[in-house]
Design a protein around this motif. Structure first.
Motif: not given
Length: 250
Positions: A23-24, A27, A39, A41, A58-62, A64
């Motif tokens: 996952l990391v 993300s 950013k 979605s 950049y860590f945007l998350g799942l 993104k």
């Protein structure tokens, strides 16, 4: 014998580690040094325009990722741009010809969000079309000869006009970098008309000169004839007086 609790904990930890490994990376998103990012979605397609991301990781998350815009110079070439010059040398009508123009521009980093909201992916065509409008409108106040005698000054006038046009609402959110006028060409059909027009002017001037010369010759002939008549009259008068004197003497 292996403790079941230990086995369960190890399994959970292994699954957690596996999830982190999977996952990391997905993300994390990247923006190259020659890009700006907004950013986005990946699920809904919604764009967050509140922050502009420059080059980096950049860590945007799942779910993104980035919608990217060009951060380095945009290069635009306008070949064969038809324009119409101002009249020169007391001529009320100018000359139709074509210009080659090239320029570069940069997006304003802090305004990329606004750019997306107002122009989105169509910003390049809007910027190019506004530049064409500005150049054509300004060309109408420039004589054809000035493109050769005042080239740098004309480039500045065009560049200033382009900058002003870009600020019209909605703004293009960019800055003009370099601006150059390239080749200047007269279309063959226009050149033929111009040549014919000049030849006709030459023929008209020649005809006018011939008529003037003919009039001068006619006026000279009249004057010569008048002088001849005067001289003839004087001779006749003198001859008559001489005959009278001779007759009186006899």
């Amino acid at each position: 014998m292996v403790n079941p609790m230990y086995t369960a904990v190890a399994a959970i930890a292994g699954i957690g580690l596996l999830l982190v490994v999977i996952l990391v990376p997905i993300s994390i998103s990247y923006v190259e040094y020659y890009e700006y990012g907004l950013k986005r979605s990946s699920i809904t397609g919604a764009i967050d325009t509140s922050r502009v991301y420059s080059g980096g990781r950049y860590f945007l998350g799942l779910g993104k990722n980035f919608l990217k815009y060009q951060a380095d110079a945009h290069y635009v070439t306008l070949n064969g741009l038809s324009v119409f010059s101002a009249g020169g040398n007391n001529e009320s009508v100018g000359l139709a010809f074509v210009l080659d123009v090239d320029f570069t521009y940069l997006l304003k980093e802090a305004e990329v969000g606004k750019l997306h909201e107002e122009l989105a992916s169509g910003y390049k065509s809007v910027i190019a079309n506004r530049a064409k409008d500005a150049i054509k409108n300004t060309a109408g106040s420039v004589t054809f000869e000035e493109y050769f005698t005042e080239r740098q000054g004309i480039e500045k006038r065009f560049a200033d006009a382009v900058r002003k046009r870009w600020e019209d609402v909605p703004s293009t959110h960019c800055t003009l970098d370099q601006f150059h006028i390239g080749r200047i060409r007269i279309p063959e059909s226009v050149a033929e008309r111009q040549l014919e027009s000049r030849l006709q002017n030459e023929r008209n001037d020649m005809e006018s000169s011939l008529q003037k010369a003919q009039l001068e010759r006619e006026n000279t002939a009249v004057e010569v004839n008048y002088i001849y008549l005067e001289q003839t009259e004087v001779l006749r008068t003198a001859e008559a007086k001489a005959n009278f004197i001779r007759a009186k003497a006899v």
